[in-house]
Write an enzyme that holds these catalytic residues in place. Structure first.
Site, PDB file in Angstrom:
ATOM      1  N   HIS A  72       0.590  -1.074   0.275  1.00 27.44           N
ATOM      2  CA  HIS A  72      -0.044   0.235   0.168  1.00 27.44           C
ATOM      3  C   HIS A  72       1.004   1.324  -0.133  1.00 27.44           C
ATOM      4  O   HIS A  72       2.139   1.151   0.444  1.00 27.44           O
ATOM      5  CB  HIS A  72      -0.986  -0.096   0.748  1.00 27.44           C
ATOM      6  CG  HIS A  72      -0.681  -0.101   2.248  1.00 27.44           C
ATOM      7  ND1 HIS A  72      -0.030   1.411   2.896  1.00 27.44           N
ATOM      8  CD2 HIS A  72       0.162  -0.602   3.288  1.00 27.44           C
ATOM      9  CE1 HIS A  72       0.771   0.451   4.760  1.00 27.44           C
ATOM     10  NE2 HIS A  72       0.392  -0.877   4.858  1.00 27.44           N
ATOM     11  N   ASP A  74      -0.432   4.258   0.574  1.00 29.26           N
ATOM     12  CA  ASP A  74      -0.738   5.460   1.902  1.00 29.26           C
ATOM     13  C   ASP A  74      -0.204   5.471   3.300  1.00 29.26           C
ATOM     14  O   ASP A  74       0.540   3.817   3.206  1.00 29.26           O
ATOM     15  CB  ASP A  74      -1.926   5.274   2.784  1.00 29.26           C
ATOM     16  CG  ASP A  74      -2.432   3.699   2.165  1.00 29.26           C
ATOM     17  OD1 ASP A  74      -2.883   3.403   2.275  1.00 29.26           O
ATOM     18  OD2 ASP A  74      -3.509   3.850   3.236  1.00 29.26           O
ATOM     19  N   ASP A 105       6.453   0.473   7.155  1.00 28.63           N
ATOM     20  CA  ASP A 105       4.928   0.469   6.907  1.00 28.63           C
ATOM     21  C   ASP A 105       4.437   1.429   6.282  1.00 28.63           C
ATOM     22  O   ASP A 105       3.159   2.525   5.966  1.00 28.63           O
ATOM     23  CB  ASP A 105       4.204   1.062   8.651  1.00 28.63           C
ATOM     24  CG  ASP A 105       2.959  -0.078   7.666  1.00 28.63           C
ATOM     25  OD1 ASP A 105       2.320   0.009   6.947  1.00 28.63           O
ATOM     26  OD2 ASP A 105       1.600   0.591   8.985  1.00 28.63           O
ATOM     27  N   GLU A 139      -5.321   1.896   2.333  1.00 24.39           N
ATOM     28  CA  GLU A 139      -5.262   0.437   3.306  1.00 24.39           C
ATOM     29  C   GLU A 139      -5.089   0.640   5.149  1.00 24.39           C
ATOM     30  O   GLU A 139      -6.215   0.349   5.445  1.00 24.39           O
ATOM     31  CB  GLU A 139      -3.716  -0.493   3.254  1.00 24.39           C
ATOM     32  CG  GLU A 139      -3.742  -1.448   4.440  1.00 24.39           C
ATOM     33  CD  GLU A 139      -3.349  -1.600   5.786  1.00 24.39           C
ATOM     34  OE1 GLU A 139      -3.951  -2.192   6.373  1.00 24.39           O
ATOM     35  OE2 GLU A 139      -2.949  -0.241   5.920  1.00 24.39           O
ATOM     36  N   GLU A 140      -4.727   2.303   5.170  1.00 24.68           N
ATOM     37  CA  GLU A 140      -5.191   2.269   6.428  1.00 24.68           C
ATOM     38  C   GLU A 140      -5.804   2.713   6.956  1.00 24.68           C
ATOM     39  O   GLU A 140      -6.606   2.826   8.128  1.00 24.68           O
ATOM     40  CB  GLU A 140      -3.677   3.583   6.891  1.00 24.68           C
ATOM     41  CG  GLU A 140      -2.180   3.209   6.647  1.00 24.68           C
ATOM     42  CD  GLU A 140      -1.536   2.387   7.711  1.00 24.68           C
ATOM     43  OE1 GLU A 140      -2.590   1.944   8.425  1.00 24.68           O
ATOM     44  OE2 GLU A 140      -0.666   1.466   7.887  1.00 24.68           O
ATOM     45  N   GLU A 167       2.046  -6.853   3.551  1.00 26.01           N
ATOM     46  CA  GLU A 167       2.899  -6.850   4.318  1.00 26.01           C
ATOM     47  C   GLU A 167       3.004  -7.641   5.713  1.00 26.01           C
ATOM     48  O   GLU A 167       2.120  -8.487   6.272  1.00 26.01           O
ATOM     49  CB  GLU A 167       2.268  -5.560   5.030  1.00 26.01           C
ATOM     50  CG  GLU A 167       1.614  -5.497   6.041  1.00 26.01           C
ATOM     51  CD  GLU A 167       0.834  -4.278   5.983  1.00 26.01           C
ATOM     52  OE1 GLU A 167       1.267  -2.420   6.252  1.00 26.01           O
ATOM     53  OE2 GLU A 167      -0.180  -3.379   4.991  1.00 26.01           O
ATOM     54  N   HIS A 380       3.536   3.307  13.062  1.00 28.45           N
ATOM     55  CA  HIS A 380       2.065   4.003  13.472  1.00 28.45           C
ATOM     56  C   HIS A 380       2.879   4.697  14.340  1.00 28.45           C
ATOM     57  O   HIS A 380       2.510   5.209  14.780  1.00 28.45           O
ATOM     58  CB  HIS A 380       1.104   3.244  14.393  1.00 28.45           C
ATOM     59  CG  HIS A 380       0.512   2.434  12.713  1.00 28.45           C
ATOM     60  ND1 HIS A 380      -0.968   2.445  12.808  1.00 28.45           N
ATOM     61  CD2 HIS A 380       0.840   1.764  11.373  1.00 28.45           C
ATOM     62  CE1 HIS A 380      -1.417   2.005  11.261  1.00 28.45           C
ATOM     63  NE2 HIS A 380      -0.727   1.797  10.995  1.00 28.45           N
TER      64      HIS A 380
END
Ligand code: ZN
Ligand code: ZN
Length: 421
Positions: A72, A74, A105, A139-140, A167, A380
């Site tokens: 992803h 984003d 990530d 995705e997030e 991932e 994150h």
């Protein structure tokens, strides 16, 4: 290798954080890479403003199911003031650590796929199976406007994907982590109502009291799950997690510095993650009977992701057993990582959530793997970073994996058994 790191930095510098991700800048960058590698490319826009970039490296035998490398584009937002290096500068410090939102990530993975292909092409390698790369948005924020749309499309079914890589997580020790399934994300808001009243009065059934009883009940359940992890009986991804993420009621000081109003409404929100082999119905029952009982003036709103292909195997490992069609891929992955001098841990349930679920929902095996060993888990978090040496090592892992996967000539349906390997 400085060029490789520079390309990684360029990708990290594109601010694709929510709520305003620069998706077209990311797409342009990916396509420029695809052109330099002579890969086929296409931008699909299932949802306006949400480009999916699809790349293709055509294999010699197009009848065989293909390999899909998904990532992803984003990233989650960053609190800039809490970072020692700005989150979109991609600075490298004296230890070789690259600081950026998305360094773990998962912009690392997306570009490592491409760098691995660059190396394979340079060496003259030709894949037997076709390789696709998908760079997906959103995705997030749940993936419904990204990977989900792709997996449900006609284009996707024509791709005849046999295996997906997506991932995983960093590992603080030298063993890579690897994931065969993931927990389902639910979000729950419980709401209590009750009679308002004077702050000095003790009475039953206030909104606050009703909500707190629920919170106590949630906390007991949370502790029971967490205790199993602490005792070493269950892995992180094998229990139900519940965390309060939102809490609201009343006003801080309704009448100056005197707190003398008891509010008539109170609510709390929870992030819940359910392992694939847990029973959703029993948790739903717990929510309606213990956490938000109407007998205590409570209501609730529940948003659930429910997998289309849940496993009824209590161990949760049905789809990587030797009789399963995906087993061949697991063995190949193990072999490939070993060849590149890496070590794989035991397959786990991913504790959070990824786009891999949408591929699994289509009945296609998906493996969660981000080649980051000896790396603290910082997705994150503030100051997310990845060491450049570890990034380069990851490229070698993918080089080995792509080689192994694309050279594998099982039966057309990939229903390979242990014997065939
Ligand atoms: Zn991710
Ligand atoms: Zn994430």
């Amino acid at each position: 290798s400085t060029e490789i790191i520079t390309r990684f930095q360029q990708f990290l510098q594109i601010n694709t954080a929510h709520p305003n991700p620069k998706y077209y800048e990311a797409a342009d960058f990916i396509i420029s890479q695809a052109k330099s590698l002579n890969l086929g490319f296409e931008t699909l826009e299932f949802v306006k403003g949400k480009p999916v970039v699809l790349l293709k490296w055509t294999g010699k035998n197009q009848n065989l199911p293909s390999i899909l490398l998904n990532s992803h584009t984003d990233v989650v937002p960053a609190e800039h003031s809490k970072w020692i290096n700005p989150p979109f500068d991609a600075n490298v410090d004296e230890l070789g650590d690259i600081y950026a939102r998305g360094s773990q990530d998962m912009k690392c993975v997306g570009l490592q796929y491409l760098e691995a292909i660059r190396r394979l092409k340079t060496s003259g390698f030709q894949p037997i199976r076709t390789v696709y790369l998908s760079f997906v948005p959103d995705e997030e924020i749940g993936g419904r406007t990204g990977a989900k749309k792709l997996t449900e499309s006609e284009i996707f079914s024509k791709m005849n994907v046999g295996i997906v890589l997506d991932e995983g997580l960093a590992s603080p020790n030298e063993t890579y982590r690897i994931f065969y399934a993931e927990r389902s994300a639910w979000s729950l808001v419980i709401k209590a109502t009750g009679s308002p009243g004077h702050g000095a009065k003790l009475y039953d059934n206030s909104a606050m009291e009703n909500l707190l009883k629920s919170i106590e009940s949630v906390r007991r359940f949370r502790a029971s799950q967490f205790d199993m992890v602490k005792a070493g009986l269950k892995a992180e991804g094998e229990v139900i997690s519940v965390n309060m993420a939102f809490l609201q009621s009343g006003t801080p000081s309704p009448t100056g510095f005197v707190m003398n109003l008891q509010p008539s409404e109170a609510e709390a929100g929870f992030d819940i993650r359910l392992p694939p082999f847990a029973d959703p119905a029993s948790l739903e029952k717990r929510i309606s009977e213990e956490w938000a009982p109407s007998t205590r003036n409570m209501t609730f709103e529940l948003r659930q992701y429910k997998p289309k292909t849940p496993t009824d195997d209590k161990s949760g490992k049905a789809h990587i057993s030797p009789t399963d069609s995906s087993y061949a891929w697991w063995k190949l992955l193990e072999k490939a990582v070993k060849k590149a001098n890496g070590k794989l841990g035991k397959p786990e349930v991913f504790p959070a959530s990824t786009d891999a679920k949408y591929f699994r929902d289509q009945g296609i095996p998906a493996i969660g793997f981000s080649p980051m060993a000896s790396t603290p888990i910082l997705l994150h978090d503030h100051n997310e970073f990845l060491n450049q040496a570890e990034y380069l090592k990851g490229i070698q892992m993918y080089e080995s994996i792509i080689k192994e996967f694309t050279s594998y000539v099982g039966s057309d349906s990939d229903k390979a058994s242990r014997e065939e390997l």
